[in-house]
Each structure stands twice: as C-alpha cells, then as structure tokens.
Design a protein around this motif. Structure first.
Motif, PDB file in Angstrom:
ATOM      1  N   GLY A  73       0.812  -1.206   0.000  1.00 35.71           N
ATOM      2  CA  GLY A  73       0.000   0.000   0.000  1.00 35.71           C
ATOM      3  C   GLY A  73       0.847   1.258   0.000  1.00 35.71           C
ATOM      4  N   ALA A  74       1.944   1.239   0.766  1.00 33.25           N
ATOM      5  CA  ALA A  74       2.831   2.407   0.825  1.00 33.25           C
ATOM      6  C   ALA A  74       3.543   2.621  -0.508  1.00 33.25           C
ATOM      7  N   ILE A  75       4.012   1.524  -1.119  1.00 31.46           N
ATOM      8  CA  ILE A  75       4.703   1.634  -2.410  1.00 31.46           C
ATOM      9  C   ILE A  75       3.769   2.187  -3.479  1.00 31.46           C
ATOM     10  N   ALA A  76       2.531   1.716  -3.489  1.00 34.79           N
ATOM     11  CA  ALA A  76       1.579   2.130  -4.519  1.00 34.79           C
ATOM     12  C   ALA A  76       1.069   3.549  -4.315  1.00 34.79           C
ATOM     13  N   SER A  77       0.947   3.976  -3.067  1.00 37.60           N
ATOM     14  CA  SER A  77       0.275   5.255  -2.802  1.00 37.60           C
ATOM     15  C   SER A  77       1.212   6.437  -2.597  1.00 37.60           C
ATOM     16  N   THR A  78       2.492   6.196  -2.273  1.00 34.87           N
ATOM     17  CA  THR A  78       3.389   7.310  -1.953  1.00 34.87           C
ATOM     18  C   THR A  78       3.567   8.299  -3.109  1.00 34.87           C
ATOM     19  N   PRO A  79       3.785   7.861  -4.362  1.00 41.86           N
ATOM     20  CA  PRO A  79       3.907   8.856  -5.439  1.00 41.86           C
ATOM     21  C   PRO A  79       2.668   9.738  -5.579  1.00 41.86           C
ATOM     22  N   ILE A  80       1.494   9.142  -5.428  1.00 46.25           N
ATOM     23  CA  ILE A  80       0.259   9.932  -5.486  1.00 46.25           C
ATOM     24  C   ILE A  80       0.211  10.906  -4.323  1.00 46.25           C
ATOM     25  N   ASP A  81       0.658  10.453  -3.156  1.00 42.88           N
ATOM     26  CA  ASP A  81       0.623  11.288  -1.963  1.00 42.88           C
ATOM     27  C   ASP A  81       1.586  12.460  -2.076  1.00 42.88           C
ATOM     28  N   VAL A  82       2.747  12.250  -2.675  1.00 44.88           N
ATOM     29  CA  VAL A  82       3.708  13.343  -2.870  1.00 44.88           C
ATOM     30  C   VAL A  82       3.094  14.423  -3.756  1.00 44.88           C
ATOM     31  N   ILE A  83       2.500  14.007  -4.869  1.00 49.37           N
ATOM     32  CA  ILE A  83       1.872  14.967  -5.783  1.00 49.37           C
ATOM     33  C   ILE A  83       0.717  15.678  -5.096  1.00 49.37           C
ATOM     34  N   ARG A  84      -0.098  14.925  -4.367  1.00 51.40           N
ATOM     35  CA  ARG A  84      -1.229  15.496  -3.649  1.00 51.40           C
ATOM     36  C   ARG A  84      -0.768  16.552  -2.642  1.00 51.40           C
TER      37      ARG A  84
END
Length: 303
Positions: free
Chosen positions: A220-231
């Motif tokens: 979950g962390a690997i998949a969501s971190t790039p989206i979270d950085v942009i967000r």
C-alpha cells in the motif's frame, strides 16, 4: 449452521466495524508527528509561491529532531485539529456510503468480494473528496509556512478568501486516487499473501496474519506514496484569486495539475523524489494494518 453468504457478510462487514472502532481513536494523535515529518519531506524541493522549498531534512528522524529543536514539540502537532475533524467526517461519510451502496449493489444473495471491494473503493473515494478541505488545511499548517496558530474556522476562511472554493479542494483528484489505491491494493494483497502462506503449510495463526498484513502495508505504501507526494505538493501551493495579490513569480511556477507536478518533480529532482516521505508513510500504514488484520482474524475465529 451458517451459510456462505452469512460468513462473507460477517467477514467483510466486521473489517469495516473494526476500522470504525480502532482507527479514528488512535491514528491522528498517536502518529501525527510522523505525519508531519512526511509532509515536510514531501514538500522539500517543490515550488511554493515562486520559490523552491529548501531541503532541510535528511530523513524522518532528522526531521523529528530538527523540528522539535528549532520550532518546539508543539510544531509537530500543527494541523492536528483538521486531522481529527477529517477522521471524524471521513469515517462517518465513508461507512454511511459503504452500507448504502451494499444495500443496492450487494444484497445477501449477490454478495461477492469484487462487489464489496468496489463498494469500499467508491465509498472511500467519495468520502475523501468531501473531506478534502480538512486535508488541505492540515498540509498547510504542517508545512510550517505562514500562520500556524490560526483557529480552525479562521484558517478555512483565510483559504476561502484568498483562493476561493477551489483552494479548499486543491489536490482532490489525488486524494480520491490515493484512497482508491490504498483500499484496492491492501485488501487483495493481504488475502493473496495469507492464501500463499496457508497453501505452503503455514498455520492459520497470528504470525501468518502478521506477515500478511506487513506485506500488505508495504504494498500500500509503495503504490500510494507517489500519489501522496503529488497530492501534498498541490495542496501546499497557493493559487490566489487575484493575480495582483500573488508573488511576482507565482503565475509562472505553480503546478498546473497532477501531470505537470509529476513531470516537474521528476525533471528537477529525479524519479526517487516521488518516494519522499516513504518511511513515515509506511510507519503509519504498517502498525494500523497489523493491528487491524490481526484483530479481525482473531474476532473471526470467535464467530
């Protein structure tokens, strides 16, 4: 004798109940300093108000130490009020939508894992989108830029007056994407890992549940971190309603959208910049997932 539909109803329904009981009470206060370091790490190198945010922290521990030393322990909790408000509103809305959708899409005779996952993802996306203003305010306060001692209502009104309604929903697309990705990755990955361990002779015990939830949280962390950085970067930037109020370089440097933010981040900082704040992200997801799944499995055995 309990039928399969009843077991599945209990299985999926109680995952939701456990989350309602455990997560809202423990997550914001207990791990909020970690979340603050995540935000500070993610905005390093980004463009805010026409300037590049300086790189001040080498990692999570260094950020914790430097923030507490230079700004005080209280600075680690800037933004906790909107975080608590978000957890309350997001949780209430999410589970209300989830059960309403289940009544329409998943009557007992049509109960299935794909239908329930679809309902959960939809509910998470809608609820996180509605609660987006609290996320925007949390990120702004955590960033340490501008006024950090405003009251909750005053802070909301400041964003509204300076940036309009759009300012409160900045980054809403990425918020929705992240909510869907986390749910869509963690639940299936946990079930796949658990099946794999059991198929290879591991007992259906707490250790198996621990390993499965550990891997699920990592995924979950690997998949969501790039989206979270942009967000986080989109939420932290201001786009003022009137150009004369804006800093001189702002119109040429703010991110125009998620793809523009992605491209600028990779071009100026490299692809690994999309994983800034990965450790604190995982540290927040990991313990919660382990507690959640291990508790869920133990309760299921009591059924």
């Amino acid at each position: 004798m309990v039928d399969a539909a009843g077991i599945m109803e209990w299985d999926l329904g109680n995952r939701i109940i456990i989350e309602v009981i455990i997560r809202p009470k423990n997550e914001p206060e207990g791990t909020f300093p970690i979340d603050t370091t995540k935000t500070r790490l993610q905005i390093q190198g980004s463009r805010v108000d026409g300037q590049v945010v300086a790189t001040r922290y080498r990692g999570m521990l260094h950020a914790l130490l430097r923030i507490s030393t230079e700004e005080g322990i209280r600075a680690l909790y800037h933004g906790i009020a909107p975080a608590v408000l978000r957890q309350a509103t997001y949780g209430t809305i999410k589970f209300g939508i989830y059960y309403s959708l289940k009544k329409i899409v998943c009557p007992p005779e049509k109960e299935s894992l794909p239908r329930n996952v679809a309902c959960a993802v939809t509910a998470g996306v809608i609820a996180s989108s509605i609660a987006n203003p609290t996320d925007v305010l949390k990120v702004r306060l955590q960033s340490g830029q501008g006024k950090t001692d405003q009251g909750l209502l005053d802070a909301f009104l400041t964003i509204y007056r300076m940036e309009g309604v759009q300012g409160l929903w900045r980054g809403v697309g990425q918020t929705a994407q992240r909510a869907g990705v986390v749910v869509g990755v963690e639940l299936p990955l946990y079930d796949i890992c658990k099946y794999h361990f059991l198929h290879h002779g591991q007992p259906d015990s707490a250790s198996t549940h621990f390993m499965s939830s550990f891997i699920a949280s990592l995924g979950g962390a690997i998949a969501s971190t790039p989206i979270d950085v942009i967000r986080t970067r989109l939420m932290n930037q201001r786009k003022l309603k009137y150009i004369e109020n804006a800093p001189s370089r702002l119109p040429n440097t703010y991110y125009k959208g998620s793809m523009d933010c992605l491209m600028q981040t990779v071009r100026h900082e490299g692809a690994m910049a999309l994983y800034k704040g990965f450790i604190p992200t995982w540290l927040r997801l990991g313990p919660w997932n382990i507690i959640f799944f291990v508790t869920f499995e133990q309760l299921k055995k009591l059924y």
